[in-house]
Design a protein around this motif. Sequence first.
Motif, mmCIF file in Angstrom:
data_model
loop_
_atom_site.group_PDB
_atom_site.id
_atom_site.type_symbol
_atom_site.label_atom_id
_atom_site.label_comp_id
_atom_site.label_asym_id
_atom_site.label_seq_id
_atom_site.Cartn_x
_atom_site.Cartn_y
_atom_site.Cartn_z
ATOM 1 N N VAL A 15 -1.777 -54.521 -3.004
ATOM 2 C CA VAL A 15 -2.858 -53.673 -2.489
ATOM 3 C C VAL A 15 -2.280 -52.394 -1.892
ATOM 4 O O VAL A 15 -2.814 -51.295 -2.093
ATOM 5 C CB VAL A 15 -3.690 -54.445 -1.439
ATOM 6 C CG1 VAL A 15 -4.658 -53.503 -0.724
ATOM 7 C CG2 VAL A 15 -4.465 -55.574 -2.107
ATOM 8 N N CYS A 16 -1.175 -52.513 -1.158
ATOM 9 C CA CYS A 16 -0.556 -51.347 -0.541
ATOM 10 C C CYS A 16 -0.007 -50.366 -1.572
ATOM 11 O O CYS A 16 0.113 -49.162 -1.290
ATOM 12 C CB CYS A 16 0.567 -51.789 0.395
ATOM 13 S SG CYS A 16 -0.001 -52.610 1.907
ATOM 14 N N LEU A 17 0.313 -50.848 -2.743
ATOM 15 C CA LEU A 17 0.843 -49.979 -3.803
ATOM 16 C C LEU A 17 -0.255 -49.302 -4.622
ATOM 17 O O LEU A 17 0.037 -48.391 -5.409
ATOM 18 C CB LEU A 17 1.745 -50.790 -4.740
ATOM 19 C CG LEU A 17 3.123 -51.171 -4.179
ATOM 20 C CD1 LEU A 17 3.828 -52.128 -5.121
ATOM 21 C CD2 LEU A 17 3.980 -49.931 -3.945
ATOM 22 N N LEU A 20 -0.455 -45.417 -4.522
ATOM 23 C CA LEU A 20 0.620 -44.793 -5.285
ATOM 24 C C LEU A 20 0.346 -44.884 -6.780
ATOM 25 O O LEU A 20 0.525 -43.892 -7.510
ATOM 26 C CB LEU A 20 1.956 -45.468 -4.963
ATOM 27 C CG LEU A 20 3.166 -44.969 -5.765
ATOM 28 C CD1 LEU A 20 3.408 -43.485 -5.517
ATOM 29 C CD2 LEU A 20 4.402 -45.790 -5.422
ATOM 30 N N MET A 21 -0.094 -46.061 -7.236
ATOM 31 C CA MET A 21 -0.402 -46.222 -8.654
ATOM 32 C C MET A 21 -1.538 -45.288 -9.065
ATOM 33 O O MET A 21 -1.517 -44.724 -10.164
ATOM 34 C CB MET A 21 -0.772 -47.678 -8.943
ATOM 35 C CG MET A 21 0.328 -48.685 -8.628
ATOM 36 S SD MET A 21 1.895 -48.287 -9.452
ATOM 37 C CE MET A 21 1.405 -48.436 -11.180
ATOM 38 N N ARG A 22 -2.492 -45.111 -8.188
ATOM 39 C CA ARG A 22 -3.612 -44.202 -8.473
ATOM 40 C C ARG A 22 -3.094 -42.781 -8.666
ATOM 41 O O ARG A 22 -3.513 -42.080 -9.610
ATOM 42 C CB ARG A 22 -4.618 -44.244 -7.326
ATOM 43 C CG ARG A 22 -5.739 -43.199 -7.420
ATOM 44 C CD ARG A 22 -6.728 -43.382 -6.287
ATOM 45 N NE ARG A 22 -7.703 -42.324 -6.263
ATOM 46 C CZ ARG A 22 -7.595 -41.221 -5.522
ATOM 47 N NH1 ARG A 22 -6.515 -41.063 -4.748
ATOM 48 N NH2 ARG A 22 -8.528 -40.289 -5.541
ATOM 49 N N LEU A 23 -2.195 -42.339 -7.792
ATOM 50 C CA LEU A 23 -1.636 -40.997 -7.931
ATOM 51 C C LEU A 23 -0.865 -40.845 -9.242
ATOM 52 O O LEU A 23 -0.957 -39.814 -9.912
ATOM 53 C CB LEU A 23 -0.707 -40.696 -6.755
ATOM 54 C CG LEU A 23 -1.361 -40.291 -5.430
ATOM 55 C CD1 LEU A 23 -0.298 -40.097 -4.362
ATOM 56 C CD2 LEU A 23 -2.188 -39.024 -5.600
ATOM 57 N N ILE A 24 -0.110 -41.881 -9.597
ATOM 58 C CA ILE A 24 0.676 -41.826 -10.836
ATOM 59 C C ILE A 24 -0.238 -41.719 -12.050
ATOM 60 O O ILE A 24 -0.032 -40.877 -12.936
ATOM 61 C CB ILE A 24 1.587 -43.061 -10.947
ATOM 62 C CG1 ILE A 24 2.673 -43.015 -9.869
ATOM 63 C CG2 ILE A 24 2.225 -43.144 -12.338
ATOM 64 C CD1 ILE A 24 3.524 -44.262 -9.788
ATOM 65 N N PHE A 25 -1.273 -42.556 -12.096
ATOM 66 C CA PHE A 25 -2.187 -42.540 -13.234
ATOM 67 C C PHE A 25 -2.963 -41.232 -13.307
ATOM 68 O O PHE A 25 -3.178 -40.686 -14.389
ATOM 69 C CB PHE A 25 -3.153 -43.727 -13.164
ATOM 70 C CG PHE A 25 -2.521 -45.038 -13.523
ATOM 71 C CD1 PHE A 25 -1.788 -45.188 -14.694
ATOM 72 C CD2 PHE A 25 -2.646 -46.130 -12.690
ATOM 73 C CE1 PHE A 25 -1.196 -46.390 -15.026
ATOM 74 C CE2 PHE A 25 -2.051 -47.350 -13.008
ATOM 75 C CZ PHE A 25 -1.326 -47.466 -14.178
ATOM 76 N N LEU A 26 -3.390 -40.715 -12.145
ATOM 77 C CA LEU A 26 -4.093 -39.434 -12.136
ATOM 78 C C LEU A 26 -3.164 -38.317 -12.587
ATOM 79 O O LEU A 26 -3.583 -37.396 -13.298
ATOM 80 C CB LEU A 26 -4.633 -39.137 -10.733
ATOM 81 C CG LEU A 26 -5.842 -39.953 -10.281
ATOM 82 C CD1 LEU A 26 -6.196 -39.616 -8.831
ATOM 83 C CD2 LEU A 26 -7.043 -39.706 -11.180
#
Length: 220
Positions: A15-17, A20-26
């Motif tokens: 959940v904490c990651l 970061l994953m959202r920023l990477i995918f965006l």
Amino acid sequence: MPVPLRRPKVWIALVCLLPLMRLIFLGIGGGLGANPIEFITHSTGTWTLVGLLVTLSVTPLRQLTGRADLIRYRRMLGLFTFFYACLHFVTYIWLDQFFDPAAIAKDIVKRPFITVGFTAFLLLIPLAVTSTHAMMRRLGRRWQQLHRLIYLIALLGVIHYLWLVKKDLTEPLIYGAVLTLLLVVRLPWGVSLLQAARSRFVSASSGGRQSGGRSAGRAQ
């Protein structure tokens, strides 16, 4: 070897990651908007502040629910908060200031919200460094005194956000209200209120189970 997904710490880490994953995918999909640097800076700063508030909420939740095991997740939450603070800081000195020491120093002195944010980040560093069990044993009582800085850091984080926003203050004021609540429940009378609320909850739950048991007995 399969990942032990039944372990709560694994789920908390995942959940904490997510931010970061959202920023990477965006970023991969070109969804960071017209000003990607501002988007990344705002996102990492927001999740740093959220992390601080979530970390501060562990103790009141433990007192309210009686779940002593919640305390074991506090260090992980604190370290993820520091991780996003580092991303926020690196975004600023790299993508915004291009590692220019003179420009960074001038910005810190000239703009108060940068001064406050930079101070909060510096104060987070010793908390992260001393988060291990070995440092807890080595510092003893001083460890708890040092880690009380999180209250000041969270306050500086809210002020940093409040001074950054120029028009709509709704979001930083919400964070400020949540922080105020988390600080109030740490006062003696706030702790008493939490204990009273827990007692009422336990009594209501016990009464419900007893009532259910009697109803089942009558039905039999």
